[in-house]
Enzyme design. Structure first.
Site, PDB file in Angstrom:
ATOM      1  N   GLY A 190       0.722  -1.263   0.000  1.00  0.00           N
ATOM      2  CA  GLY A 190       0.000   0.000   0.000  1.00  0.00           C
ATOM      3  C   GLY A 190       0.748   1.309   0.000  1.00  0.00           C
ATOM      4  O   GLY A 190       1.044   1.894  -1.037  1.00  0.00           O
ATOM      5  N   ASP A 223       1.148  -8.371   2.282  1.00  0.00           N
ATOM      6  CA  ASP A 223       2.238  -9.352   2.364  1.00  0.00           C
ATOM      7  C   ASP A 223       1.767 -10.715   1.863  1.00  0.00           C
ATOM      8  O   ASP A 223       2.511 -11.430   1.171  1.00  0.00           O
ATOM      9  CB  ASP A 223       2.723  -9.480   3.809  1.00  0.00           C
TER      10      ASP A 223
END
Length: 290
Positions: A190, A223
């Protein structure tokens, strides 16, 4: 230069184990560099049984893991009074489903490498990459056997940084922008991804065209999304600047990405230190000019 060396049982229990794949690929380079290898008991014994590194004096045997061998490596990464007992990093070939890979000494080995800006190498690809990087810095000719690791035009790069490390990631990307732009694709989580895109646009990257493909933020699953790319062999190199000093709410997601990297041990390179990543970038630049 001295490196700690350990491998989980899977990686040295048969003739084609990861430890032996690495040694077959890099034994010549290890000897050229006169690299000291401080190997935990079972790992050392497996090398001897396989008749590898025969007569190589810088290979030293440490106690078995159950007798404190890995703990000693942790202390030597931190550094002890005796010069010969200070390590420059660690190669720990991890089997992600081996319970010993999450023992306190195993976790501490990585953490202390990150804290002290030393390489922590957990995959065959990373170990091959590191030896070639050090060969280039030593002024040796490129090894054609490592060409695949430097074929950036066919590879995807993941750029990930914890909050405290985001400034270092942006500085790293700015300094090595041309090299990183050679990758076929770049991905990031992000906020890091947004800041990297803004950096790229300020450097002349076409407005509206993403320099990195953004995934979710780490706490929201980014992740895990990048871990899936690694597992599908669609991401071959990760630069992951970790902050070892803070507790993270999404620690399980971070561990998931690390496990994905070690699952694809022959294909994925991972670097967790800005200093190591910068050293790799310089080696990649020099290598491309030879």
């Amino acid at each position: 230069m001295r490196m700690g060396l350990a491998a989980n049982q899977l990686h040295h229990s048969h003739d084609d184990g990861a430890l032996f794949r690495w040694l077959r690929a890099c034994e010549a380079g290890i000897r050229e560099l006169k690299l000291g290898l401080h190997a935990v008991g079972r790992t050392h014994d497996a090398i001897v049984r396989a008749n590898m590194l025969v007569g190589y004096a810088p290979l030293r045997r440490y106690p078995y893991g159950r007798e404190g061998g890995l703990m000693k490596l942790v202390a030597e990464v931190v550094g002890l009074d005796e010069t010969e007992r200070t390590l420059d990093g660690a190669i720990y070939l991890i089997d992600p489903v081996d319970p010993s890979s999450v023992f306190p000494e195993a976790v501490a080995l990585k953490r202390q490498c990150v804290i002290h800006a030393k390489p922590f190498i957990s995959t065959v690809a990373s170990a091959r990459d590191w030896v070639e990087m050090e060969r280039i810095h030593a002024g040796l000719a490129p090894d054609p056997g490592a060409d695949d690791l430097y074929a950036t035009q066919t590879r995807t790069l993941a750029l990930i940084a914890h909050d405290a490390m985001k400034p270092q990631m942006l500085a790293y990307a700015a300094e090595h922008f041309d090299l990183l732009s050679r990758f076929a694709r770049r991905v990031a989580t992000g906020t890091t991804g947004q800041r990297l895109n803004e950096l790229a646009w300020s450097r002349g990257w076409p407005e509206g065209q993403q320099w990195v493909d953004r995934y979710q933020s780490g706490p929201m699953g980014g992740d895990a999304q990048i871990a899936d790319l690694v597992l599908e062999r669609r991401c071959q190199r990760a630069i992951f600047f970790e902050d070892p000093h803070v507790a993270r709410q999404h620690e399980a997601d971070i561990q998931l990405l690390e496990r994905a990297v070690t699952t694809r041990t022959d294909e994925t390179v991972c670097m967790t230190s800005p200093r190591v990543a910068a050293r790799w970038a310089e080696a990649a630049r020099v290598r491309s000019e030879k």
